[in-house]
Design an enzyme around this catalytic site. Structure first.
Site, mmCIF file in Angstrom:
data_model
loop_
_atom_site.group_PDB
_atom_site.id
_atom_site.type_symbol
_atom_site.label_atom_id
_atom_site.label_comp_id
_atom_site.label_asym_id
_atom_site.label_seq_id
_atom_site.Cartn_x
_atom_site.Cartn_y
_atom_site.Cartn_z
ATOM 1 N N GLU A 121 0.790 -1.229 0.000
ATOM 2 C CA GLU A 121 0.000 0.000 0.000
ATOM 3 C C GLU A 121 0.832 1.293 0.000
ATOM 4 O O GLU A 121 0.792 2.087 0.949
ATOM 5 C CB GLU A 121 -0.968 0.016 1.184
ATOM 6 C CG GLU A 121 -1.910 -1.154 1.185
ATOM 7 C CD GLU A 121 -3.075 -0.952 2.123
ATOM 8 O OE1 GLU A 121 -3.040 -0.027 2.939
ATOM 9 O OE2 GLU A 121 -4.039 -1.730 2.029
ATOM 10 N N GLU A 154 -5.369 -8.755 0.929
ATOM 11 C CA GLU A 154 -6.037 -8.460 2.204
ATOM 12 C C GLU A 154 -7.522 -8.226 1.986
ATOM 13 O O GLU A 154 -7.899 -7.517 1.052
ATOM 14 C CB GLU A 154 -5.469 -7.198 2.890
ATOM 15 C CG GLU A 154 -4.129 -7.354 3.511
ATOM 16 C CD GLU A 154 -3.618 -6.065 4.132
ATOM 17 O OE1 GLU A 154 -4.443 -5.251 4.609
ATOM 18 O OE2 GLU A 154 -2.402 -5.831 4.096
HETATM 19 N N1 LIG Z 1 -12.211 4.300 1.709
HETATM 20 N N2 LIG Z 1 -11.730 3.655 2.500
HETATM 21 N N3 LIG Z 1 -11.329 3.120 3.414
HETATM 22 C C1 LIG Z 1 -10.587 1.910 3.492
HETATM 23 C C2 LIG Z 1 -9.123 2.218 3.202
HETATM 24 C C3 LIG Z 1 -8.305 1.162 3.840
HETATM 25 C C4 LIG Z 1 -6.872 1.649 3.900
HETATM 26 N N4 LIG Z 1 -6.176 0.887 4.944
HETATM 27 C C5 LIG Z 1 -5.777 -0.321 4.701
HETATM 28 O O1 LIG Z 1 -6.001 -0.827 3.644
HETATM 29 C C6 LIG Z 1 -5.042 -1.077 5.796
HETATM 30 C C7 LIG Z 1 -4.324 -2.238 5.337
HETATM 31 C C8 LIG Z 1 -2.925 -2.483 5.884
HETATM 32 O O2 LIG Z 1 -2.147 -3.217 4.946
HETATM 33 C C9 LIG Z 1 -2.952 -3.287 7.201
HETATM 34 O O3 LIG Z 1 -1.672 -3.209 7.805
HETATM 35 C C10 LIG Z 1 -4.039 -2.730 8.121
HETATM 36 O O4 LIG Z 1 -3.965 -3.358 9.391
HETATM 37 C C11 LIG Z 1 -5.382 -3.033 7.440
HETATM 38 C C12 LIG Z 1 -6.573 -2.666 8.342
HETATM 39 O O5 LIG Z 1 -6.640 -1.259 8.495
HETATM 40 C C13 LIG Z 1 -5.494 -2.360 6.109
#
Ligand SMILES: N=[N+]=NCCCCNC(=O)[C@@H]1[C@H]2[C@H](O)[C@@H](O)[C@H](O)[C@@H](CO)[C@@H]12
Length: 446
Positions: free
Chosen positions: A166, A352
């Protein structure tokens, strides 16, 4: 009930990240990371929590691999902590750090669980941050040195490699909005950091291919399907802007050797343009074997003149939300898979997908029915995308176990395994038994 059966070799896995589960933040020669520094900064994290101990996975990895085998995982995605290998980011190697990952990989292979390694999941060596971090173009070169060493050590043992996790979230939350490490608030910096992250990705892909390893390498991008609030021309235009900004910004340079037009316009309009050799795109676009996507929710957007940055606003959707406040919209996973495969014709992994809920441990059980429902509905959309032509190779639940949820600390539980942080006891939630059955049957009831 119709049984939806996935392709024979479909890869069912779960995902984690080093800073979120390992702990042992300064043990056995590990160097400080930007997340160690950020989480030790008062006020940065919920209740000033940090990842010093986290799930103590550094010491409990053997037990955790046994639990993965009990669930029947075919693959396990985890990240390597760069400063656990190179405490200063480059130069001196930490043999105990290398040994930890060697033991973890061997344990996984013993259990016939395919390792899928993310080289960088945001925990940059603080020593490199002290030299500018991702604002410093040299960090891309240091990343490729780190990657080359990891490929040299584990390249023949590990079939799936992800360069970055990301880059959008790392660049924007870390450099523009200050919510993540290194906590900077510099809009132009976010674009510079994003570019150097992409350069790092390309250099690492080149190193992997030059090494002649027989696995596959890709990148993980966070994506959110985008929908217009109304069908007005303006709202339809807002969809294009949001899609370019959140979904395509880091994909187009890899597949089209350029930034989306929308991004250039934002840079010019906001005087954020920065110089870099156009030849960077030759490196950034080094061919990859798959695209990893992290999908959680969708965005609904409407034109909004008052937003001078993107000219749009996000509208709350009507459906139920998870503990993160993210609308539950499984159809968005289907739509984004169809769109991305249509545009880039590349194999895709869902690296994910998952949900945070306020799980309660009662009588030794965690009845997380809402999470089971979330996973069921998204797995069904993954099936329909394959049915409709998408070359989808695998699905990784976020997350294997409850862990340190960045600025939210331990207040958000995403795991299919419950972690009692006081005792470090692991308890399989009902969703772990649900997933065990999905894997055994390689599919799900419609
Ligand atoms: N529009 N909108 N909203 C949603 C956008 C999501 C952006 N955050 C992620 O994808 C993080 C990814 C990360 O790899 C992981 O390290 C985090 O623990 C997870 C849970 O938060 C997800």
């Amino acid at each position: 009930m119709v049984k939806l059966v996935f392709p024979k070799d479909f890869l069912w896995g779960t995902a984690t990240a080093s800073y979120q589960i390992e702990g042992a933040w300064n043990e056995d020669g590990k160097g400080e990371s930007t997340w160690d520094r950020f989480s030790h900064t008062p006020g940065a994290i919920y209740q000033n929590q940090n990842g010093d101990v986290a799930c103590d996975h550094y010491h409990r990895y053997e037990e955790d691999v046994k639990l993965m085998a009990e669930i029947g995982l075919k693959a396990y995605r985890f990240s390597i902590s760069w400063p656990r290998i190179f405490p200063e980011g480059r130069g001196k190697i930490n043999p105990k750090g290398v040994s930890f990952y060697e033991r973890l990989i061997n344990k996984l292979l013993e259990k016939n669980i395919k390792p899928a390694i993310t080289l960088y999941h945001w925990d940059l060596p603080q020593a490199l941050e002290d030299k500018g971090g991702w604002l410093n173009r040299d960090t891309a070169k240091y990343f490729s040195e780190y990657a080359s060493f990891i490929f040299y050590k584990f390249g023949d043992m590990v079939p799936i490699w992800i360069t970055l996790n990301e880059p959008f979230v790392n660049a924007f939350l870390g450099y523009a909005w200050g919510w993540h490490a290194p906590g900077k608030k510099d809009l132009k910096g976010a674009f510079v950091a994003g570019h150097n992250l992409l350069l790092a990705h390309g250099l690492a892909v080149q190193a992997y291919k030059e090494g002649g390893y027989n696995g596959n390498i890709g990148i993980t991008i966070n994506v959110a399907a985008v929908y217009p609030y109304t069908n007005s021309e303006e709202d339809l235009r807002a969809v294009q802007v949001q899609d370019a900004f959140e979904n395509r910004w880091f994909i187009e340079p890899i597949f089209r050797k350029k930034y989306p037009e929308v991004i250039w316009k934002i840079l010019e309009k906001n005087y954020l343009s920065f110089d870099f050799p156009i030849s960077d795109f030759d490196i950034i676009s080094s061919p990859i074997d798959f695209l990893g996507i992290n999908y959680y929710t969708r965005n609904i957007v409407a034109h909004d003149e008052s937003n001078k940055f993107l000219g749009l606003k996000r509208i709350e959707g009507p459906n139920e939300r998870t503990e993160m406040g993210w609308e539950i919209y499984p159809d968005g996973l289907y739509d984004i898979l169809i769109q991305l495969y249509r545009d880039y014709k590349i194999p895709i992994y869902i690296t994910e997908n998952g949900a945070a809920y306020n799980d309660k441990l009662e009588n030794g059980k965690v009845e997380d029915n809402k999470r089971i429902e979330y996973l069921r509905e998204h797995i069904k959309r993954a099936y329909f995308a394959i049915r409709d032509g998408v070359d989808l190779r695998g699905y990784f639940i976020w997350s294997l176990m409850d862990n340190f949820e960045w600025a939210h600390g331990y207040s958000k539980r995403f795991g299919i395994i419950y972690v009692d942080y006081d005792t470090q006891k692991r308890i399989l939630k009902d969703s772990a038994y649900f997933y065990k059955k999905v894997i055994e049957e390689n599919g799900i009831e419609e």
